[in-house]
Design an enzyme around this catalytic site. Sequence first.
Site, PDB file in Angstrom:
ATOM      1  N   LYS A 155       0.877  -1.176   0.000  1.00 40.62           N
ATOM      2  CA  LYS A 155       0.000   0.000   0.000  1.00 40.62           C
ATOM      3  C   LYS A 155       0.911   1.222   0.000  1.00 40.62           C
ATOM      4  O   LYS A 155       1.122   1.882   1.032  1.00 40.62           O
ATOM      5  CB  LYS A 155      -0.921  -0.057   1.233  1.00 40.62           C
ATOM      6  CG  LYS A 155      -2.193   0.725   1.050  1.00 40.62           C
ATOM      7  CD  LYS A 155      -3.206   0.370   2.118  1.00 40.62           C
ATOM      8  CE  LYS A 155      -4.252   1.455   2.278  1.00 40.62           C
ATOM      9  NZ  LYS A 155      -5.042   1.757   1.105  1.00 40.62           N
TER      10      LYS A 155
HETATM   11  N1  PMP Z   1      -7.275  -1.960  -3.388  1.00 39.30           N
HETATM   12  C1  PMP Z   1      -6.756  -0.747  -3.170  1.00 39.30           C
HETATM   13  C2  PMP Z   1      -5.976  -0.075  -4.241  1.00 39.30           C
HETATM   14  C3  PMP Z   1      -6.971  -0.106  -1.939  1.00 39.30           C
HETATM   15  O1  PMP Z   1      -6.460   1.107  -1.707  1.00 39.30           O
HETATM   16  C4  PMP Z   1      -7.727  -0.755  -0.938  1.00 39.30           C
HETATM   17  C5  PMP Z   1      -7.964  -0.082   0.383  1.00 39.30           C
HETATM   18  N2  PMP Z   1      -6.943  -0.371   1.311  1.00 39.30           N
HETATM   19  C6  PMP Z   1      -8.238  -2.027  -1.211  1.00 39.30           C
HETATM   20  C7  PMP Z   1      -7.997  -2.599  -2.453  1.00 39.30           C
HETATM   21  C8  PMP Z   1      -9.026  -2.794  -0.185  1.00 39.30           C
HETATM   22  O2  PMP Z   1      -8.198  -3.245   0.841  1.00 39.30           O
HETATM   23  P1  PMP Z   1      -8.732  -3.409   2.349  1.00 39.30           P
HETATM   24  O3  PMP Z   1      -9.935  -4.257   2.270  1.00 39.30           O
HETATM   25  O4  PMP Z   1      -7.608  -4.043   3.061  1.00 39.30           O
HETATM   26  O5  PMP Z   1      -9.039  -2.040   2.833  1.00 39.30           O
END
Ligand code: PMP
Length: 309
Positions: A155
């Site tokens: 991330k």
């Molecule tokens: N894809 C991206 C690009 C994101 O930024 C997020 C948000 N964190 C997600 C998917 C979903 O991940 P999560 O369920 O861990 O928030």
Amino acid sequence: MPDYAFFHKQFMPLAEAKIGILTHALPYGTACFEGIRGNWDSAQERFCIFRIKDHYKRMFDSCRLLKMNLPYSIDEFCQLTGELLVRSGYQEDVYIRPLAYKSSEAIGVRLHNLEEDVFIIVTTLPSYLDIENGVRCCTSSWRRVDDTMIPPRGKICGIYVNSALAKTEAQESGFDEAILLTQDGHVCEGSGENIFLVSGGKLLTPPSSDNILLGITRDTVMKLAKNELGIDTIERQVDRSELYVADECFFTGTAANIAPILEIDHRPIGTGGIGKVTAKLQKLFAKVMLGRNPKYSDWYHIVSPKAPI
Ligand code: PMP
């Protein structure tokens, strides 16, 4: 309510947490972060910080990609986050954002020989997508970054320019959200959410090898579908046209929760309303994220504002 930060090893009002304009992460995007939900349970007067350990685990992975070392363990981060939440005084749903960044005030693009720092902030975040009425999407003309460019399993802040390009293009064209495809035209994910299809009674979602962020909500949904509804998830490459003929589609994400997709590229998905499986998963998820299903106690970090810090 003033937003609060844990910054430079101290708790302080957000307004006092400042960094210099030469900070390396600003021009080069050399930072990574997490988005974590603290769900306020008004009946029990406590927060459930949902899957906090998994979020910090992913942050440690993102840091490894960026050659960063974090100064605290996962348990210490959980403890600091709980304390920040109590100090903030909030008694409503909150959004917690830890961010690790290359903090040297230095010019020169690289990852090595730089200082690093980490902070955590807590704030509120209204529903990011319309989970009650569903969303209308387009496939983006932008493609999702590839693992050979910037590793999307991290991330990483710089990657979010890719998401921002797609989100703005979608919204300026009258849609709520973008669906990005991979370089070779397979379905990847939304600008800040993973995507699921319901097809032939099963869930279908792109695999980690297709440049998705391995979402924690994605994992939660797969487990709830299997354990509570007996529905399997197939992780495999998904064609764009499979979206158009799916029975149901929805996004998952910490900010978005489970957001039904009603329309893609001006084509209604299924009946064009919120699908049955999507609605069932939304209901299950709403309960589990408040920490109310003891079966999933490993996912809950309960913080009570009344407890002494
Ligand atoms: N894809 C991206 C690009 C994101 O930024 C997020 C948000 N964190 C997600 C998917 C979903 O991940 P999560 O369920 O861990 O928030």
